[in-house]
Design an enzyme around this catalytic site. Structure first.
Site, PDB file in Angstrom:
ATOM      1  NE  ARG A   6       3.107  29.449 -13.188  1.00 40.63           N
ATOM      2  CZ  ARG A   6       2.040  29.811 -13.429  1.00 40.63           C
ATOM      3  NH1 ARG A   6       0.971  29.198 -13.063  1.00 40.63           N
ATOM      4  NH2 ARG A   6       1.984  30.835 -14.221  1.00 40.63           N
ATOM      5  CG  ASP A   7       0.418  28.790 -16.791  1.00 39.63           C
ATOM      6  OD1 ASP A   7      -0.456  27.931 -16.486  1.00 39.63           O
ATOM      7  OD2 ASP A   7      -0.031  29.958 -17.036  1.00 39.63           O
ATOM      8  CG  HIS A 198      -0.598  34.610 -18.332  1.00 33.03           C
ATOM      9  ND1 HIS A 198       0.702  34.325 -17.690  1.00 33.03           N
ATOM     10  CD2 HIS A 198      -1.313  33.878 -18.240  1.00 33.03           C
ATOM     11  CE1 HIS A 198       0.419  33.115 -17.133  1.00 33.03           C
ATOM     12  NE2 HIS A 198      -0.728  32.710 -17.772  1.00 33.03           N
ATOM     13  CG  HIS A 200      -4.221  29.996 -20.273  1.00 36.26           C
ATOM     14  ND1 HIS A 200      -3.426  28.941 -19.999  1.00 36.26           N
ATOM     15  CD2 HIS A 200      -3.625  30.975 -19.355  1.00 36.26           C
ATOM     16  CE1 HIS A 200      -3.019  28.878 -19.049  1.00 36.26           C
ATOM     17  NE2 HIS A 200      -2.955  30.219 -18.536  1.00 36.26           N
ATOM     18  CB  CYS A 231      -5.252  27.253 -14.239  1.00 37.31           C
ATOM     19  SG  CYS A 231      -5.441  27.504 -12.358  1.00 37.31           S
ATOM     20  CG  ASN A 240       0.178  29.511 -20.817  1.00 41.68           C
ATOM     21  OD1 ASN A 240       0.101  28.412 -20.124  1.00 41.68           O
ATOM     22  ND2 ASN A 240       0.132  30.709 -20.387  1.00 41.68           N
TER      23      ASN A 240
END
Ligand code: HMG
Ligand code: MG
Length: 289
Positions: A6-7, A198, A200, A231, A240
């Site tokens: 996803r990310d 989370h 990055h 993002c 990430n």
């Protein structure tokens, strides 16, 4: 938690095929990851890379004991996620007004009102809900974000019924002491065992920040295979923290994860070959020579 599918893929310049997204998720499952974010049921006009997340979700070879959460921004997303068979969703708020406007076209208060309805409906259907707070250590538009602002949004998501709150350093600007202070502020609103982190890795602080949150008592950390990610509404944010690098550190600290590094490297090589990129994880680079 693994966020690569996803990310990791939401910011790719091109469209990644459904087949490749499914293959990546299946390889990550085979490597032993127990929570794999599988896609997003957001507007395809806003994030075209996550279109067809329903097809991806349906095609995954679901493994016993593995959960496959998907991002949901509103009721429409919840309905689509449910139609696809999702059992866990993630809602995503932020501690910055400007980022919230750019990312989901709402004020923070509007987004929380919208999510209250989404969470209520999802809980009624027996779904699990994870909550994200973006810009927990800085905003691409507003700069510094006060830890108390992060804590306020986190507390509201937790109060709605999210089982876990993931604190996102969306643009990867945080450093360890600041990270520790933010976690302590949030822990006044959310129990530490319900928090996740989370990071990055834009400024290379990801692993140092992980160590800081482990010392605060957090045991859930998000990462992305091969350090993919970003993002679309956070210009300049790189990928990430790489799952390979996180795993190497946790293994070295004697922390059991159940993840097989060789199989994880295989998943990383697969997706990097598919995207025509060099892996950015340090472990991937060290093992490729
Ligand atoms: P909007 O334009 O205010 O909403 O967008 P709208 O209701 O006016 O809808 C616009 C169009 O989208 C309409 O289509 C809707 O039907 C459609 P049209 O009538 O023009 O043809 N639409 C949808 N389509 C599919 N699924 C839906 C959906 N909802 C509306 N669920 C909206 C508001 C929230 C929809 C939009 O802003 C959006 O989709 N944003 C998502 C942005 C996003 O995905 N960002 C990346 C994830 S966040 C992140 O990466 C951070 C994180 O990793 C943590 C961290 O690092 O900090 C989680
Ligand atoms: Mg992110």
């Amino acid at each position: 938690m693994e966020v690569g599918p996803r990310d990791g893929l939401q910011n790719e310049p091109g469209q990644v095929s459904v087949e490749a997204r499914v293959e990546l998720i299946d390889r990550l499952g085979a490597a032993g990851l127990s929570v794999i974010e599988a896609g997003s049921f957001v507007s395809p006009k806003w994030v075209p890379q996550m279109a067809a997340s329903d097809e991806v979700y349906k095609a995954i070879r679901k493994r016993e004991g593995v959960s496959y959460p998907v991002l949901v921004p509103n009721m429409r997303g919840l309905e689509s996620a449910q139609r696809a068979g999702a059992e866990e969703i993630a809602i995503f708020a932020a501690a910055s007004e400007t980022f919230t406007r750019k990312n989901i076209n709402a004020t923070i208060d509007e987004s929380l009102t919208r999510y209250t309805d989404v969470v209520r409906a999802a809980l009624d259907k027996g779904l699990k809900i994870r909550g994200y707070v973006s810009c927990a250590l800085g905003c691409p538009y507003e700069g510094e974000i006060a830890p108390d602002s992060v804590a306020a949004v986190a507390g509201k998501l937790y109060g709605m019924g999210c089982y876990e709150i993931s604190l996102g350093d969306t643009i990867g600007v945080g450093t360890p002491l600041k990270t520790g202070a933010m976690i302590r502020a949030v822990s006044r609103q959310v129990p530490i065992e319900r928090m996740a982190a989370h990071f990055h890795d834009t400024y290379g602080q990801g692993l140092a920040n992980v160590l800081a949150v482990l010392q605060e008592g957090i045991s859930i950390v998000d990462s992305s295979v091969s350090g993919l990610g970003g993002c679309p509404y956070a210009k300049g944010a790189t990928g990430n923290l790489a799952t390979e690098d996180l795993l190497y550190m946790l293994d070295g600290m004697g922390i059991e994860t159940g993840v097989d590094l060789d199989k994880l490297l295989d998943a990383g090589r697969y997706i990097c070959d598919h995207l025509g990129r060099r892996p950015v994880s340090r472990v991937g680079l060290a093992r490729s020579t």
